[in-house]
Design a protein around this motif. Structure first.
Motif, mmCIF file in Angstrom:
data_model
loop_
_atom_site.group_PDB
_atom_site.id
_atom_site.type_symbol
_atom_site.label_atom_id
_atom_site.label_comp_id
_atom_site.label_asym_id
_atom_site.label_seq_id
_atom_site.Cartn_x
_atom_site.Cartn_y
_atom_site.Cartn_z
ATOM 1 N N ALA A 151 42.901 52.608 35.643
ATOM 2 C CA ALA A 151 43.634 52.325 36.830
ATOM 3 C C ALA A 151 42.976 53.504 37.883
ATOM 4 O O ALA A 151 43.165 53.065 39.241
ATOM 5 C CB ALA A 151 45.291 52.722 37.070
ATOM 6 N N ALA A 152 42.547 54.551 37.582
ATOM 7 C CA ALA A 152 41.725 55.328 38.512
ATOM 8 C C ALA A 152 40.576 54.840 39.247
ATOM 9 O O ALA A 152 40.379 55.315 40.115
ATOM 10 C CB ALA A 152 41.256 56.349 37.822
ATOM 11 N N ARG A 153 40.083 53.656 38.728
ATOM 12 C CA ARG A 153 38.893 52.871 39.127
ATOM 13 C C ARG A 153 39.324 51.636 39.676
ATOM 14 O O ARG A 153 38.165 51.055 40.143
ATOM 15 C CB ARG A 153 37.785 52.989 38.159
ATOM 16 C CG ARG A 153 37.085 54.511 37.805
ATOM 17 C CD ARG A 153 35.943 54.198 37.009
ATOM 18 N NE ARG A 153 36.554 54.259 35.526
ATOM 19 C CZ ARG A 153 35.659 53.743 34.527
ATOM 20 N NH1 ARG A 153 34.363 53.208 34.837
ATOM 21 N NH2 ARG A 153 36.108 53.534 33.444
ATOM 22 N N ARG A 154 40.431 50.988 39.439
ATOM 23 C CA ARG A 154 40.617 49.563 39.618
ATOM 24 C C ARG A 154 41.798 49.825 40.814
ATOM 25 O O ARG A 154 42.628 50.929 40.853
ATOM 26 C CB ARG A 154 41.306 49.128 38.491
ATOM 27 C CG ARG A 154 40.291 49.081 37.280
ATOM 28 C CD ARG A 154 38.981 48.284 37.391
ATOM 29 N NE ARG A 154 38.990 47.082 37.489
ATOM 30 C CZ ARG A 154 37.806 46.352 37.567
ATOM 31 N NH1 ARG A 154 36.781 47.069 37.796
ATOM 32 N NH2 ARG A 154 38.023 45.029 37.558
ATOM 33 N N THR A 155 41.944 48.849 41.697
ATOM 34 C CA THR A 155 42.781 48.828 42.745
ATOM 35 C C THR A 155 43.629 47.888 42.769
ATOM 36 O O THR A 155 43.220 46.530 42.592
ATOM 37 C CB THR A 155 42.092 48.891 44.108
ATOM 38 O OG1 THR A 155 40.796 49.741 44.235
ATOM 39 C CG2 THR A 155 42.951 48.734 45.377
ATOM 40 N N HIS A 156 44.953 48.074 42.711
ATOM 41 C CA HIS A 156 45.910 46.917 42.652
ATOM 42 C C HIS A 156 47.191 47.551 43.523
ATOM 43 O O HIS A 156 47.584 48.797 43.147
ATOM 44 C CB HIS A 156 46.543 46.827 41.232
ATOM 45 C CG HIS A 156 47.219 45.483 41.036
ATOM 46 N ND1 HIS A 156 48.699 45.417 41.829
ATOM 47 C CD2 HIS A 156 47.166 44.450 40.314
ATOM 48 C CE1 HIS A 156 49.138 44.485 41.417
ATOM 49 N NE2 HIS A 156 48.437 43.726 40.613
ATOM 50 N N PRO A 157 47.301 46.953 44.400
ATOM 51 C CA PRO A 157 48.290 47.514 45.669
ATOM 52 C C PRO A 157 49.870 47.863 44.862
ATOM 53 O O PRO A 157 50.394 48.871 45.492
ATOM 54 C CB PRO A 157 48.513 46.277 46.485
ATOM 55 C CG PRO A 157 47.362 45.360 46.382
ATOM 56 C CD PRO A 157 46.736 45.589 45.066
ATOM 57 N N LYS A 158 50.167 47.168 44.003
ATOM 58 C CA LYS A 158 51.643 47.337 43.399
ATOM 59 C C LYS A 158 51.547 48.863 42.375
ATOM 60 O O LYS A 158 52.547 49.166 41.925
ATOM 61 C CB LYS A 158 51.993 46.320 42.507
ATOM 62 C CG LYS A 158 52.498 45.111 43.487
ATOM 63 C CD LYS A 158 53.134 43.969 42.873
ATOM 64 C CE LYS A 158 53.464 42.808 43.851
ATOM 65 N NZ LYS A 158 54.049 41.824 42.829
ATOM 66 N N LEU A 159 50.114 49.018 42.020
ATOM 67 C CA LEU A 159 50.064 50.187 41.201
ATOM 68 C C LEU A 159 49.363 51.235 41.758
ATOM 69 O O LEU A 159 48.805 52.173 41.383
ATOM 70 C CB LEU A 159 49.403 49.729 39.847
ATOM 71 C CG LEU A 159 49.890 48.895 38.887
ATOM 72 C CD1 LEU A 159 49.019 48.503 37.719
ATOM 73 C CD2 LEU A 159 51.250 49.531 38.559
ATOM 74 N N LEU A 160 49.744 51.291 43.110
ATOM 75 C CA LEU A 160 49.067 52.443 44.120
ATOM 76 C C LEU A 160 49.299 53.974 43.492
ATOM 77 O O LEU A 160 48.359 54.562 43.379
ATOM 78 C CB LEU A 160 49.114 52.238 45.496
ATOM 79 C CG LEU A 160 48.641 53.294 46.581
ATOM 80 C CD1 LEU A 160 48.489 52.674 47.767
ATOM 81 C CD2 LEU A 160 49.484 54.667 46.672
ATOM 82 N N ALA A 161 50.453 54.337 43.411
ATOM 83 C CA ALA A 161 50.943 55.518 42.713
ATOM 84 C C ALA A 161 50.304 55.895 41.584
ATOM 85 O O ALA A 161 49.815 56.931 41.260
ATOM 86 C CB ALA A 161 52.531 55.681 42.581
ATOM 87 N N TYR A 162 50.304 54.723 40.771
ATOM 88 C CA TYR A 162 49.621 54.962 39.283
ATOM 89 C C TYR A 162 48.266 55.326 39.465
ATOM 90 O O TYR A 162 47.803 56.076 38.746
ATOM 91 C CB TYR A 162 50.072 54.075 38.321
ATOM 92 C CG TYR A 162 49.541 54.116 36.945
ATOM 93 C CD1 TYR A 162 49.860 55.169 36.285
ATOM 94 C CD2 TYR A 162 48.729 53.184 36.280
ATOM 95 C CE1 TYR A 162 49.535 55.527 34.785
ATOM 96 C CE2 TYR A 162 48.331 53.426 34.870
ATOM 97 C CZ TYR A 162 48.803 54.509 34.150
ATOM 98 O OH TYR A 162 48.458 54.763 32.918
ATOM 99 N N SER A 163 47.505 54.416 39.994
ATOM 100 C CA SER A 163 46.241 54.689 40.326
ATOM 101 C C SER A 163 45.803 56.171 40.993
ATOM 102 O O SER A 163 44.755 56.605 40.593
ATOM 103 C CB SER A 163 45.646 53.602 41.428
ATOM 104 O OG SER A 163 45.654 52.460 40.622
ATOM 105 N N VAL A 164 46.619 56.253 41.794
ATOM 106 C CA VAL A 164 46.333 57.869 42.665
ATOM 107 C C VAL A 164 46.537 59.019 41.678
ATOM 108 O O VAL A 164 45.668 59.967 41.519
ATOM 109 C CB VAL A 164 47.238 58.065 43.727
ATOM 110 C CG1 VAL A 164 47.177 59.497 44.272
ATOM 111 C CG2 VAL A 164 46.931 57.114 45.043
ATOM 112 N N SER A 165 47.614 58.898 40.649
ATOM 113 C CA SER A 165 47.843 59.735 39.732
ATOM 114 C C SER A 165 46.917 59.915 38.884
ATOM 115 O O SER A 165 46.515 61.015 38.378
ATOM 116 C CB SER A 165 49.279 59.907 39.169
ATOM 117 O OG SER A 165 49.260 58.444 38.451
ATOM 118 N N SER A 166 46.277 58.668 38.358
ATOM 119 C CA SER A 166 45.367 58.751 37.412
ATOM 120 C C SER A 166 43.757 59.336 37.908
ATOM 121 O O SER A 166 43.106 60.074 37.095
ATOM 122 C CB SER A 166 45.068 57.161 36.784
ATOM 123 O OG SER A 166 46.183 56.615 36.351
#
Length: 266
Positions: A151-166
């Motif tokens: 998720a750190a390298r993929r973009t999904h609007p509903k997982l923004l927080a998880y992507s940022v933390s990753s």
């Protein structure tokens, strides 16, 4: 090539189920001492009631967002096994987010859950590893492994927080690797794709079509089991990977290789 961890002591957080539990079990089977850490006391006790060997496994219950829990976790590990050689930061949470909602504190919540405890554990455990290695001139002083996500390298609007933390966890890994390299402590991360963990099982029950969506976007055409990831972690924990630090190894069945846009490129 041997990925030996015999006689090493590991702290594994997020160890009550899923990937963390699989790693802890695997390490025990391969001769390591393991401190299982999680805030889910019921699940931890259930695992120990089902047959862990008590001489090389212990568990510690507490909320790692609290500094005192982290201090007590390290103290309990030293009391039980006299040392700590490996830290595996596996405690993480996934939370949907609404980037446009003023009431959505998911980014702050997941930074506090997924990144800050890992940073504090990196600090306190590294200090202990440095102290242990004071009279040892050769070999690694310790290995730290942060469990991250693609998720750190993929973009999904509903997982923004998880992507940022990753993404923050990946950068923490690289930065701490540079800081701790002079002390012979290696810091790496493993970025997972979809793994059949307790949280994913719960999600699939709520949305059965999600399984097919994951498989369709994974070249190996399946979801990984937790046990499939443990060898990668053991490799990074062992001295066989002694010249690897600051790296984020991806274990995702090829998922990050695919272009999410279905239209052909011109």
């Amino acid at each position: 090539m041997s990925f030996s961890i015999v006689g090493k002591t590991a702290i594994v957080t997020g160890a009550a189920n899923g990937v963390g539990l699989a790693i802890g079990r695997h390490f025990i089977e391969n001769g390591a001492n393991v401190m299982f850490a999680d805030m889910d006391e019921e699940s931890l006790k259930k695992q120990f009631d089902n047959g862990f060997e008590q001489d090389n496994a212990r568990f510690h219950v507490g909320d790692l967002r609290e500094r005192l829990t982290i201090t007590n976790l390290l103290s309990a590990t030293i009391d039980a096994f006299d040392q700590v050689d490996i830290l595996i930061n596996g405690a993480r949470q996934i939370m949907p987010s609404d980037p446009l909602s003023s009431d959505d504190d998911s980014v702050i919540s997941l930074l506090n859950q997924n990144v800050i405890p890992a940073f504090r554990l990196n600090q306190i455990v590294a200090k202990r590893m440095i102290k242990q290695a004071e009279n040892r001139e050769e070999g690694q002083a310790g290995s730290i492994i942060n469990l991250s996500s693609i998720a750190a390298r993929r973009t999904h609007p509903k997982l923004l927080a998880y992507s940022v933390s990753s993404a923050a966890l990946d950068q923490l890994t690289r930065s701490m690797a540079v800081v701790l390299a002079p002390n012979r402590i290696r810091v790496n991360a493993v970025a997972f794709g979809s793994v059949m963990s307790a949280s994913l099982l719960s999600t699939l029950k709520e949305n059965s079509g999600y399984r097919n969506d994951i498989i369709d976007h994974t070249p190996l055409n399946r979801i990984a089991g937790p046990s499939e990831l443990v060898d990668t972690v053991q490799y990074l924990a062992s001295e066989s990977s002694g010249f690897i630090t600051g790296q984020v190894l991806t274990v995702d069945g090829g998922r990050t290789l695919l272009d999410p846009v279905t239209a052909p490129a011109h």
